[in-house]
Scaffold this motif. Structure first.
Motif, PDB file in Angstrom:
ATOM      1  N   ASP A 205       0.868  -1.227   0.018  1.00 49.83           N
ATOM      2  CA  ASP A 205       0.122  -0.026   0.116  1.00 49.83           C
ATOM      3  C   ASP A 205       0.783   1.174  -0.223  1.00 49.83           C
ATOM      4  N   GLY A 206       2.058   1.031   0.443  1.00 51.36           N
ATOM      5  CA  GLY A 206       3.017   2.154   0.483  1.00 51.36           C
ATOM      6  C   GLY A 206       4.264   1.765   1.351  1.00 51.36           C
ATOM      7  N   ILE A 207       5.259   2.664   1.409  1.00 48.79           N
ATOM      8  CA  ILE A 207       6.498   2.693   2.169  1.00 48.79           C
ATOM      9  C   ILE A 207       6.717   3.817   2.700  1.00 48.79           C
ATOM     10  N   THR A 208       7.474   3.861   3.890  1.00 52.37           N
ATOM     11  CA  THR A 208       7.899   4.928   4.536  1.00 52.37           C
ATOM     12  C   THR A 208       9.589   4.875   4.825  1.00 52.37           C
ATOM     13  N   LEU A 209      10.224   5.947   4.501  1.00 56.04           N
ATOM     14  CA  LEU A 209      11.557   6.099   4.975  1.00 56.04           C
ATOM     15  C   LEU A 209      11.748   7.287   5.840  1.00 56.04           C
ATOM     16  N   GLY A 210      12.545   7.173   7.106  1.00 51.59           N
ATOM     17  CA  GLY A 210      12.684   8.122   8.097  1.00 51.59           C
ATOM     18  C   GLY A 210      13.902   8.141   8.929  1.00 51.59           C
ATOM     19  N   TYR A 211      13.949   9.176   9.436  1.00 56.38           N
ATOM     20  CA  TYR A 211      15.277   9.280  10.318  1.00 56.38           C
ATOM     21  C   TYR A 211      14.657   9.914  11.706  1.00 56.38           C
ATOM     22  N   ARG A 212      15.100   9.410  13.004  1.00 63.07           N
ATOM     23  CA  ARG A 212      14.835  10.083  14.054  1.00 63.07           C
ATOM     24  C   ARG A 212      15.733  10.272  15.162  1.00 63.07           C
ATOM     25  N   VAL A 213      15.582  11.122  16.185  1.00 57.06           N
ATOM     26  CA  VAL A 213      16.649  11.265  17.068  1.00 57.06           C
ATOM     27  C   VAL A 213      15.786  11.446  18.499  1.00 57.06           C
ATOM     28  N   ARG A 214      16.499  11.040  19.562  1.00 55.97           N
ATOM     29  CA  ARG A 214      15.843  11.263  20.844  1.00 55.97           C
ATOM     30  C   ARG A 214      17.011  11.468  21.700  1.00 55.97           C
ATOM     31  N   TYR A 215      16.529  12.613  22.539  1.00 56.84           N
ATOM     32  CA  TYR A 215      17.676  12.951  23.553  1.00 56.84           C
ATOM     33  C   TYR A 215      16.630  12.874  24.968  1.00 56.84           C
ATOM     34  N   GLN A 216      17.443  12.164  25.900  1.00 54.14           N
ATOM     35  CA  GLN A 216      16.508  11.948  27.166  1.00 54.14           C
ATOM     36  C   GLN A 216      17.354  12.065  28.307  1.00 54.14           C
ATOM     37  N   THR A 217      16.876  12.769  29.332  1.00 53.06           N
ATOM     38  CA  THR A 217      17.647  12.892  30.546  1.00 53.06           C
ATOM     39  C   THR A 217      16.794  12.311  31.715  1.00 53.06           C
ATOM     40  N   TRP A 218      17.444  11.767  32.682  1.00 50.83           N
ATOM     41  CA  TRP A 218      16.628  11.143  33.886  1.00 50.83           C
ATOM     42  C   TRP A 218      17.531  11.776  35.139  1.00 50.83           C
ATOM     43  N   PHE A 225      20.687   6.970  39.848  1.00 47.76           N
ATOM     44  CA  PHE A 225      20.158   6.764  38.453  1.00 47.76           C
ATOM     45  C   PHE A 225      19.957   7.917  37.638  1.00 47.76           C
ATOM     46  N   ASP A 226      20.874   8.867  37.815  1.00 47.45           N
ATOM     47  CA  ASP A 226      20.846  10.180  36.859  1.00 47.45           C
ATOM     48  C   ASP A 226      21.796   9.846  35.821  1.00 47.45           C
ATOM     49  N   TYR A 227      21.006   9.486  34.505  1.00 50.30           N
ATOM     50  CA  TYR A 227      21.462   9.346  33.359  1.00 50.30           C
ATOM     51  C   TYR A 227      21.033  10.057  32.185  1.00 50.30           C
ATOM     52  N   LYS A 228      21.749   9.846  31.030  1.00 51.93           N
ATOM     53  CA  LYS A 228      21.205  10.713  29.856  1.00 51.93           C
ATOM     54  C   LYS A 228      21.426   9.631  28.511  1.00 51.93           C
ATOM     55  N   SER A 229      20.647   9.577  27.541  1.00 49.97           N
ATOM     56  CA  SER A 229      20.807   8.946  26.398  1.00 49.97           C
ATOM     57  C   SER A 229      20.489   9.813  25.203  1.00 49.97           C
ATOM     58  N   LEU A 230      21.544   9.461  24.202  1.00 44.90           N
ATOM     59  CA  LEU A 230      21.102  10.012  22.751  1.00 44.90           C
ATOM     60  C   LEU A 230      21.003   8.892  21.736  1.00 44.90           C
ATOM     61  N   SER A 231      19.931   9.053  20.962  1.00 42.59           N
ATOM     62  CA  SER A 231      19.525   7.872  20.183  1.00 42.59           C
ATOM     63  C   SER A 231      19.000   8.451  18.830  1.00 42.59           C
ATOM     64  N   HIS A 232      19.800   8.056  17.680  1.00 51.58           N
ATOM     65  CA  HIS A 232      19.274   8.606  16.230  1.00 51.58           C
ATOM     66  C   HIS A 232      19.608   7.277  15.404  1.00 51.58           C
ATOM     67  N   GLY A 233      18.873   7.401  14.429  1.00 53.65           N
ATOM     68  CA  GLY A 233      18.890   6.346  13.370  1.00 53.65           C
ATOM     69  C   GLY A 233      17.690   6.495  12.439  1.00 53.65           C
ATOM     70  N   ALA A 234      17.993   5.419  11.331  1.00 53.19           N
ATOM     71  CA  ALA A 234      16.826   5.259  10.267  1.00 53.19           C
ATOM     72  C   ALA A 234      15.987   4.230  10.354  1.00 53.19           C
ATOM     73  N   PHE A 235      14.771   4.451   9.799  1.00 53.03           N
ATOM     74  CA  PHE A 235      13.748   3.203   9.786  1.00 53.03           C
ATOM     75  C   PHE A 235      13.329   3.068   8.257  1.00 53.03           C
ATOM     76  N   LEU A 236      12.685   1.862   8.025  1.00 51.35           N
ATOM     77  CA  LEU A 236      11.825   1.576   7.015  1.00 51.35           C
ATOM     78  C   LEU A 236      10.634   0.974   7.479  1.00 51.35           C
ATOM     79  N   GLY A 237       9.520   1.415   6.669  1.00 49.70           N
ATOM     80  CA  GLY A 237       8.042   1.037   7.093  1.00 49.70           C
ATOM     81  C   GLY A 237       7.340   0.598   5.854  1.00 49.70           C
ATOM     82  N   VAL A 238       6.429  -0.422   6.075  1.00 47.84           N
ATOM     83  CA  VAL A 238       5.564  -0.924   5.082  1.00 47.84           C
ATOM     84  C   VAL A 238       4.235  -0.546   5.432  1.00 47.84           C
ATOM     85  N   MET A 239       3.417   0.032   4.576  1.00 50.19           N
ATOM     86  CA  MET A 239       2.034   0.506   4.895  1.00 50.19           C
ATOM     87  C   MET A 239       0.941  -0.703   4.755  1.00 50.19           C
ATOM     88  N   PHE A 240      -0.043  -0.737   5.641  1.00 54.13           N
ATOM     89  CA  PHE A 240      -1.062  -1.691   5.242  1.00 54.13           C
ATOM     90  C   PHE A 240      -2.452  -1.156   5.721  1.00 54.13           C
TER      91      PHE A 240
END
Length: 240
Positions: A205-218, A225-240
């Motif tokens: 039905d369709g495809i998706t291409l994307g890139y996302r980023v997330r920065y989180q602190t606790w 338990f005081d930490y931080k994380s940085l995540s970023h990367g691509a994804f490929l999706g299939v629509m239905f």
């Protein structure tokens, strides 16, 4: 697993189920808008994830958790319901450890401009996530934190019959709680995403291409338990 943690987990699951059930009612209000989104797809991808202590973490070096790894992810999205799960393994002081990340957002978006092909939107959402990063000691030394909060941001979307482009940035604030203790705290998350959709692709039905980023602190009651994380990367999706 202690009773306090079990109660928190049951409460969080109840809230999530309620929001997922209610969310389709929100979407009905905007179903006549050419710029609103009701796309549904599953996706696979990866996150380049960095996890490390914040400056406020007073733990000795022998108890701190830090790693930088590729985390494979799988997700599901329908309209403003977005579910992502990731898992990876890393080495900590010569031992093989695991890390898990899960996030769910449910919400609505309000148009700030009006056009049949493009628009600027104000997303408002309920946000919840869970992060576990194993330490080399006992279970109580693992980073095992769940969070529940609200978020808002800004989104731009351009839409044609066979193509769609969107970009957004969202800031969320959370109440956080420890998995094996009664400690609580605060977590902030900044997320962003760029996504392309191609409808009526061959075999799908369709495809998706994307890139996302997330920065989180606790920032927890226990500095351990005081930490931080940085995540970023691509994804490929299939629509239905």
């Amino acid at each position: 697993m202690n009773s306090a943690y079990s109660t928190k987990l049951r409460f969080t699951l109840f809230i999530l189920i309620a929001f997922v059930c209610i969310c389709p009612l929100y979407a009905q209000y905007y179903e006549q808008s050419a710029a609103s989104s009701s796309n549904r797809f599953i996706d696979v991808g990866y996150l380049q994830r960095t996890f490390e202590p914040r400056y406020s973490n007073t733990s000795p070096d022998s108890l701190m958790i830090a790693y930088r790894r590729i985390m494979p992810t799988i997700g599901f999205r329908e309209g403003m319901v977005d579910v992502t799960f990731g898992y990876t393994r890393f080495s900590l002081r010569g031992q093989d450890r695991t890390s898990v990340f899960a996030a769910i957002t449910v919400g609505n978006e309000f148009p700030l401009t009006f056009s049949p092909t493009h628009g600027i939107f104000l997303p408002l959402m309920i946000s919840t996530d869970y992060t576990r990063s194993d330490n080399t000691g006992t279970d109580k030394e693992n980073f095992n934190i769940g969070s529940l909060g609200i978020g808002a941001g800004l989104k731009y979307r351009f839409r044609q019959p066979r193509f769609e482009f969107s970009i957004h940035a969202i800031e969320a604030v959370h109440w956080s709680f420890e998995g094996f203790n009664t400690g609580t705290g605060f977590s902030a998350a900044t997320t962003g995403e760029v996504m392309f959709m191609f409808r009526n692709a061959v075999l799908f039905d369709g495809i998706t291409l994307g890139y996302r980023v997330r920065y989180q602190t606790w920032n927890m009651n226990s500095d351990f338990f005081d930490y931080k994380s940085l995540s970023h990367g691509a994804f490929l999706g299939v629509m239905f």
